[in-house]
Design an enzyme around this catalytic site. Structure first.
Site, PDB file in Angstrom:
ATOM      1  N   GLY A 131       8.398  -4.105   3.715  1.00  0.00           N
ATOM      2  CA  GLY A 131       7.144  -3.477   3.286  1.00  0.00           C
ATOM      3  C   GLY A 131       6.444  -4.153   2.128  1.00  0.00           C
ATOM      4  O   GLY A 131       5.213  -4.097   2.024  1.00  0.00           O
TER       5      GLY A 131
ATOM      6  N   GLU B 143       8.089  -3.181  -5.030  1.00  0.00           N
ATOM      7  CA  GLU B 143       8.174  -2.361  -3.814  1.00  0.00           C
ATOM      8  C   GLU B 143       6.781  -2.009  -3.322  1.00  0.00           C
ATOM      9  O   GLU B 143       5.823  -1.973  -4.106  1.00  0.00           O
ATOM     10  CB  GLU B 143       8.913  -1.041  -4.123  1.00  0.00           C
ATOM     11  CG  GLU B 143      10.398  -1.069  -3.814  1.00  0.00           C
ATOM     12  CD  GLU B 143      10.690  -0.977  -2.304  1.00  0.00           C
ATOM     13  OE1 GLU B 143       9.819  -1.321  -1.487  1.00  0.00           O
ATOM     14  OE2 GLU B 143      11.804  -0.574  -1.958  1.00  0.00           O
ATOM     15  N   ASP B 144       6.671  -1.740  -2.027  1.00  0.00           N
ATOM     16  CA  ASP B 144       5.412  -1.215  -1.510  1.00  0.00           C
ATOM     17  C   ASP B 144       5.316   0.275  -1.812  1.00  0.00           C
ATOM     18  O   ASP B 144       4.265   0.749  -2.244  1.00  0.00           O
ATOM     19  CB  ASP B 144       5.275  -1.478   0.003  1.00  0.00           C
ATOM     20  CG  ASP B 144       6.484  -1.017   0.793  1.00  0.00           C
ATOM     21  OD1 ASP B 144       7.598  -1.019   0.238  1.00  0.00           O
ATOM     22  OD2 ASP B 144       6.329  -0.650   1.973  1.00  0.00           O
TER      23      ASP B 144
ATOM     24  N   ASP C 289       9.410   6.536  -2.038  1.00  0.00           N
ATOM     25  CA  ASP C 289       9.280   7.816  -1.329  1.00  0.00           C
ATOM     26  C   ASP C 289      10.285   8.778  -1.972  1.00  0.00           C
ATOM     27  O   ASP C 289       9.976   9.463  -2.951  1.00  0.00           O
ATOM     28  CB  ASP C 289       9.588   7.526   0.145  1.00  0.00           C
ATOM     29  CG  ASP C 289       9.085   8.579   1.092  1.00  0.00           C
ATOM     30  OD1 ASP C 289       9.192   9.762   0.745  1.00  0.00           O
ATOM     31  OD2 ASP C 289       8.604   8.240   2.182  1.00  0.00           O
TER      32      ASP C 289
ATOM     33  N   LYS D  20       5.089   8.444  -3.934  1.00  0.00           N
ATOM     34  CA  LYS D  20       4.845   9.813  -3.459  1.00  0.00           C
ATOM     35  C   LYS D  20       5.569  10.758  -4.410  1.00  0.00           C
ATOM     36  O   LYS D  20       6.760  11.040  -4.204  1.00  0.00           O
ATOM     37  CB  LYS D  20       5.399   9.996  -2.042  1.00  0.00           C
ATOM     38  CG  LYS D  20       4.592   9.328  -0.951  1.00  0.00           C
ATOM     39  CD  LYS D  20       5.221   9.639   0.397  1.00  0.00           C
ATOM     40  CE  LYS D  20       4.401   9.098   1.548  1.00  0.00           C
ATOM     41  NZ  LYS D  20       5.079   9.308   2.848  1.00  0.00           N
TER      42      LYS D  20
ATOM     43  N   PHE E 284       2.249  10.852   6.313  1.00  0.00           N
ATOM     44  CA  PHE E 284       2.464   9.565   6.983  1.00  0.00           C
ATOM     45  C   PHE E 284       1.356   8.610   6.551  1.00  0.00           C
ATOM     46  O   PHE E 284       0.189   8.795   6.921  1.00  0.00           O
ATOM     47  CB  PHE E 284       2.422   9.725   8.506  1.00  0.00           C
ATOM     48  CG  PHE E 284       3.716  10.173   9.103  1.00  0.00           C
ATOM     49  CD1 PHE E 284       4.836   9.345   9.053  1.00  0.00           C
ATOM     50  CD2 PHE E 284       3.832  11.405   9.727  1.00  0.00           C
ATOM     51  CE1 PHE E 284       6.038   9.752   9.616  1.00  0.00           C
ATOM     52  CE2 PHE E 284       5.030  11.826  10.284  1.00  0.00           C
ATOM     53  CZ  PHE E 284       6.138  10.994  10.220  1.00  0.00           C
ATOM     54  N   VAL E 285       1.725   7.634   5.764  1.00  0.00           N
ATOM     55  CA  VAL E 285       0.736   6.684   5.238  1.00  0.00           C
ATOM     56  C   VAL E 285       1.074   5.290   5.761  1.00  0.00           C
ATOM     57  O   VAL E 285       2.241   4.889   5.774  1.00  0.00           O
ATOM     58  CB  VAL E 285       0.748   6.693   3.695  1.00  0.00           C
ATOM     59  CG1 VAL E 285      -0.230   5.658   3.143  1.00  0.00           C
ATOM     60  CG2 VAL E 285       0.386   8.080   3.177  1.00  0.00           C
TER      61      VAL E 285
ATOM     62  N   ASP F 112       4.524   0.718   7.315  1.00  0.00           N
ATOM     63  CA  ASP F 112       4.495   0.793   8.777  1.00  0.00           C
ATOM     64  C   ASP F 112       4.769   2.197   9.275  1.00  0.00           C
ATOM     65  O   ASP F 112       5.286   3.056   8.556  1.00  0.00           O
ATOM     66  CB  ASP F 112       5.560  -0.145   9.374  1.00  0.00           C
ATOM     67  CG  ASP F 112       6.975   0.403   9.213  1.00  0.00           C
ATOM     68  OD1 ASP F 112       7.342   0.747   8.066  1.00  0.00           O
ATOM     69  OD2 ASP F 112       7.699   0.509  10.219  1.00  0.00           O
TER      70      ASP F 112
ATOM     71  N   ARG G 176       1.470  -2.449   9.569  1.00  0.00           N
ATOM     72  CA  ARG G 176       1.663  -3.164   8.300  1.00  0.00           C
ATOM     73  C   ARG G 176       0.466  -4.055   7.990  1.00  0.00           C
ATOM     74  O   ARG G 176       0.153  -4.308   6.834  1.00  0.00           O
ATOM     75  CB  ARG G 176       2.913  -4.057   8.368  1.00  0.00           C
ATOM     76  CG  ARG G 176       4.230  -3.331   8.423  1.00  0.00           C
ATOM     77  CD  ARG G 176       5.359  -4.317   8.178  1.00  0.00           C
ATOM     78  NE  ARG G 176       6.635  -3.838   8.684  1.00  0.00           N
ATOM     79  CZ  ARG G 176       7.458  -3.018   8.038  1.00  0.00           C
ATOM     80  NH1 ARG G 176       7.127  -2.571   6.851  1.00  0.00           N
ATOM     81  NH2 ARG G 176       8.604  -2.654   8.559  1.00  0.00           N
TER      82      ARG G 176
HETATM   83  C1  PRP Z   1      10.412   1.721   2.764  1.00  0.00           C
HETATM   84  C2  PRP Z   1       9.881   1.085   1.487  1.00  0.00           C
HETATM   85  C3  PRP Z   1      10.986   1.303   0.508  1.00  0.00           C
HETATM   86  C4  PRP Z   1      11.630   2.580   0.998  1.00  0.00           C
HETATM   87  C5  PRP Z   1      11.224   3.705   0.123  1.00  0.00           C
HETATM   88  O1  PRP Z   1      11.251   0.806   3.397  1.00  0.00           O
HETATM   89  O2  PRP Z   1       9.595  -0.280   1.657  1.00  0.00           O
HETATM   90  O3  PRP Z   1      11.906   0.238   0.496  1.00  0.00           O
HETATM   91  O4  PRP Z   1      11.168   2.832   2.326  1.00  0.00           O
HETATM   92  O5  PRP Z   1      11.786   4.903   0.575  1.00  0.00           O
HETATM   93  P1  PRP Z   1      12.768   5.758  -0.331  1.00  0.00           P
HETATM   94  O6  PRP Z   1      12.138   5.866  -1.700  1.00  0.00           O
HETATM   95  O7  PRP Z   1      12.821   7.086   0.378  1.00  0.00           O
HETATM   96  O8  PRP Z   1      14.103   5.083  -0.386  1.00  0.00           O
HETATM   97  P2  PRP Z   1      11.759   1.012   4.893  1.00  0.00           P
HETATM   98  O9  PRP Z   1      13.198   1.428   4.854  1.00  0.00           O
HETATM   99  O10 PRP Z   1      10.808   1.899   5.634  1.00  0.00           O
HETATM  100  O11 PRP Z   1      11.706  -0.452   5.440  1.00  0.00           O
HETATM  101  P3  PRP Z   1      10.471  -1.471   5.444  1.00  0.00           P
HETATM  102  O12 PRP Z   1      10.249  -1.933   4.020  1.00  0.00           O
HETATM  103  O13 PRP Z   1      10.937  -2.571   6.320  1.00  0.00           O
HETATM  104  O14 PRP Z   1       9.267  -0.738   5.966  1.00  0.00           O
END
Ligand code: PRP
Length: 183
Positions: free
Chosen positions: A48, A103-104, A107, A135, A156-157, A163, A169
């Site tokens: 991400g 980080e992107d 959550d 978030k 859902f963003v 993604d 993405r």
């Molecule tokens: C997403 C995002 C963070 C993580 C955050 O990654 O890039 O790494 O979720 O979520 P959390 O705070 O609940 O741990 P994801 O696992 O979706 O993989 P991606 O980066 O490949 O989209």
């Protein structure tokens, strides 16, 4: 792609590409100032964070290095197990380095709380976190975030690296998904 290209998939645009780039330039300027004389190693979290790292580092006016990690949460098919697995580790020895995780999105905070603990054990000179999106209503693991681009609602963003099921993405804007896409 931009939001109008896939308008029927989206509910509403939260931040346009231009708003994201303006904000990331502000964050980059802050990082330039904070790290003056200490060249940071930016650690991007795949997949991400690809857009965030790309735009953040190019907006910076001082030197930095970049490395990448890939991690995955697993256990009962949810993130709630609190278990994170390293899929790709750093190639850089971070001992004595000034490390900035990028980080992107944060959550629940589970991924980052694991990463911070893991990287801290490698004895960097300093360790901070930057995230483009947070978030606040979803966070269950408290993590110290030094730089935050935008707070967003717990929906859902997608876009700017975020993604849904592997898609979106490459959406330049950041938008909420229309319910018919995920329901
Ligand atoms: C997403 C995002 C963070 C993580 C955050 O990654 O890039 O790494 O979720 O979520 P959390 O705070 O609940 O741990 P994801 O696992 O979706 O993989 P991606 O980066 O490949 O989209």
């Amino acid at each position: 792609m931009i939001a109008v290209d896939i308008a029927s998939d989206l509910d509403r645009v939260l931040h346009t590409e231009q708003q994201v780039l303006t904000r990331i330039a502000e964050v980059a300027a802050q990082i330039d100032a904070d790290y003056e004389g200490r060249e940071p190693l930016i650690v991007g979290v795949l997949n991400g964070a690809m857009m965030t790292v790309s735009d953040l580092t190019r907006a910076m006016t001082s030197h930095c290095e970049v490395d990448w990690m890939a991690v995955s949460s697993y256990g009962s098919g949810t993130r709630s197990s609190g278990v994170v697995r390293i899929l790709k580790d750093l190639t850089t020895d971070i001992s004595g380095r000034h490390v900035l995780i990028a980080e992107d999105i944060v959550d629940t905070g589970l991924t980052l709380s694991y990463l911070v603990k893991n990287l801290r054990n490698r004895e960097p000179a300093s360790l901070e976190v930057m995230t483009m999106f947070r978030k606040p209503d979803a966070m269950t693991c408290p993590v110290n975030l030094k730089y935050v681009g935008f707070d967003i609602p717990n929906e859902f963003v997608v876009g700017y690296g975020l993604d849904y099921s592997g898609r979106y993405r490459n959406l330049r804007d950041v938008a909420t998904l229309a319910p018919h896409v995920y329901s």
